[in-house]
Scaffold this active site. Structure first.
Site, PDB file in Angstrom:
ATOM      1  CB  THR A 100      18.185  24.617 -33.741  1.00  0.00           C
ATOM      2  OG1 THR A 100      17.878  23.393 -34.406  1.00  0.00           O
ATOM      3  CG2 THR A 100      19.675  24.645 -33.426  1.00  0.00           C
ATOM      4  CD  GLN A 139       1.441  13.633 -43.929  1.00  0.00           C
ATOM      5  OE1 GLN A 139       1.104  14.345 -42.995  1.00  0.00           O
ATOM      6  NE2 GLN A 139       1.815  14.116 -45.113  1.00  0.00           N
ATOM      7  CE1 TYR A 194       8.610  12.769 -41.053  1.00  0.00           C
ATOM      8  CE2 TYR A 194       9.886  14.565 -40.093  1.00  0.00           C
ATOM      9  CZ  TYR A 194       8.972  14.102 -41.035  1.00  0.00           C
ATOM     10  OH  TYR A 194       8.438  14.968 -41.946  1.00  0.00           O
ATOM     11  CD  GLN A 234      23.767  25.331 -34.790  1.00  0.00           C
ATOM     12  OE1 GLN A 234      22.777  24.628 -34.577  1.00  0.00           O
ATOM     13  NE2 GLN A 234      24.694  24.998 -35.673  1.00  0.00           N
ATOM     14  CG  ASP A 270      24.145  20.393 -35.813  1.00  0.00           C
ATOM     15  OD1 ASP A 270      23.787  19.864 -34.756  1.00  0.00           O
ATOM     16  OD2 ASP A 270      23.853  21.561 -36.124  1.00  0.00           O
TER      17      ASP A 270
END
Length: 431
Positions: free
Chosen positions: A228, A182, A121, A250, A352
């Protein structure tokens, strides 16, 4: 001795909507389970205003979308993926299958077997998480996963082209423009058009995280990620400007993202507060970062480096950035962290986006018991046993028989006894 210069809300105390989120997610999952593709189209229209003929992108559609991405973006994605691939490959190379002869004729071993299918995802929304494609899809492919499905939502009714390019370049076998609960439910349960997977990974909002939690067991997951978190550890050798930048960098993730400064310098603590206020006046994402800093930002003052280590381990932050005279002291002594960023030349944004380590990391004290996503998460370490001589089988069988009898497992005992009778030199009483 610890002193709180700025206090923030404890994240666990602030989560008052958990029950409501659980109920909503439970209903959405049940809808997908019951109605399949029909539910996907209804939910996609409701939440994303997205009504395609097919959620899956064809090869021609992928080619057309990628052609719209600027060449510099493609080159930057290639660079980032090269770093991620390189580090993931080194991690995989460190994992070895083993086979050892533990007793004469007795061989034990394990193999590192890739998961067969994985769903990745990649979040969208205000921040299209292009880098999550590298971290999930690419790492799974390095591990040897045969089928990698990737889902990402549309953004304001449009396909996020750079994210799609990154997913395709990372090696995704199937790409769907589908978001939210979904998408998680479709990958976990399967529908008429989407075959289910064995594992789901990747970050997301509280609804996505809750969907993963509810579906865990039906499928495997990487971890349950919350907002985060970042912890900046700094002493008098650091400066307020860089501390403020790294805290706000962040905090902009979301209004509930904790950013904490842990220091033994009272001067640095108060200078950082002033610098944060100055930077918030010009930061483009100050609308989010200012709320996160006001509600969840903390500054903790301690006396010694060892107190810093103890307090950092108590906090167990997702990201821990160390800017002290001897940052590697924390590498050698800390035990609870998602990822460490050592020295003023390093920062969380590098991790990141580009440096090569994985950015899917444990939050909400998860660092006390797990690390983050890495190539090993996609590998099952599976043991096997082989006895190659009748003498070894009879010898092990005698021990096994007696141990089974202690536990009243007589069917187990007979498994051992029949081999002792057949392959051993003496009879064993059968009960």
């Amino acid at each position: 001795m610890k002193k709180i210069i700025k206090e923030g809300i404890a994240l666990f105390e602030a989560e008052t909507n958990d029950k409501r989120v659980r109920e909503i997610v439970e209903n959405l999952i049940e809808q997908v389970k019951t109605d399949g593709d029909k539910a996907l189209f209804e939910l996609s229209e409701k939440f994303d205003k997205w009504s395609p003929e097919n959620f899956r992108l064809s090869a021609d559609a992928l080619k057309e979308i990628i052609s719209t991405v600027p060449e510099q973006v493609i080159e930057d994605i290639k660079f980032a993926q090269a770093q991620v691939r390189n580090f993931a490959q080194h991690q995989k190379d460190s994992m070895h299958d083993i086979e050892v002869e533990t007793l004469p004729g007795v061989f034990l071993g394990h193999r590192n077997v890739p998961v067969n299918s994985v769903g990745c995802y990649i979040p969208g929304g205000r921040y299209p998480m292009v880098a999550s494609a590298h971290m999930s899809v690419l790492t799974a492919k390095v591990a040897g996963v045969k089928r990698v499905v990737a889902c990402t939502p549309p953004i304001n009714g449009k396909i996020p082209a750079a994210t799609i390019a990154a997913m395709a370049m990372a090696g995704a076998d199937e790409i769907y423009i589908l978001g939210g609960v979904q998408a998680i439910a479709a990958m976990a349960l399967g529908t008429e058009s989407i075959e289910s997977v064995d594992m789901i990974v990747g970050p997301g909002n509280s609804y996505v995280a809750e969907a993963k939690r509810q579906l865990f067991g039906k499928i495997g997951i990487d971890l349950l990620a919350g907002p985060t978190e970042t912890l900046v550890i700094a002493d008098e050798t650091s400066d307020a400007e860089i501390c403020a930048v790294d805290l706000l960098g962040q905090a902009e993730h979301g209004p509930t993202s904790p950013s904490i400064l842990l220091t033994n310098s009272e001067k640095l603590a108060y200078e950082t507060i002033a610098e944060i206020e100055r930077q918030l006046k010009v930061l483009p994402t100050a609308d989010v970062a200012s709320i996160a800093w006001k509600d969840y930002g903390q500054i903790i003052l301690v006396d010694t480096i060892d107190e810093m280590v103890a307090e950092a381990d108590r906090i167990a932050s997702e990201h821990v950035q160390v800017m002290t005279a001897d940052p590697r002291y924390f590498l050698e002594n800390m035990t609870n962290y998602g990822a460490l960023f050592l020295g003023k030349y390093t920062n969380v944004a590098y991790g990141d986006k580009v440096i090569g380590t994985n950015h899917t990391l444990p939050t909400k004290h998860g660092a006390k018991y797990t690390g983050g996503l890495w190539v090993g998460k996609f590998l099952k370490t599976c043991s096997y046993q082989e006895i190659r001589t009748p003498e070894a089988s009879a010898m092990i069988g005698e021990y096994c028989s007696r141990l089974c009898e202690i536990e009243n497992f007589y069917g187990h005992k007979e498994q051992a006894d029949i081999r002792v009778r057949r392959y051993g030199s003496k009879e064993v009483e059968v009960k």
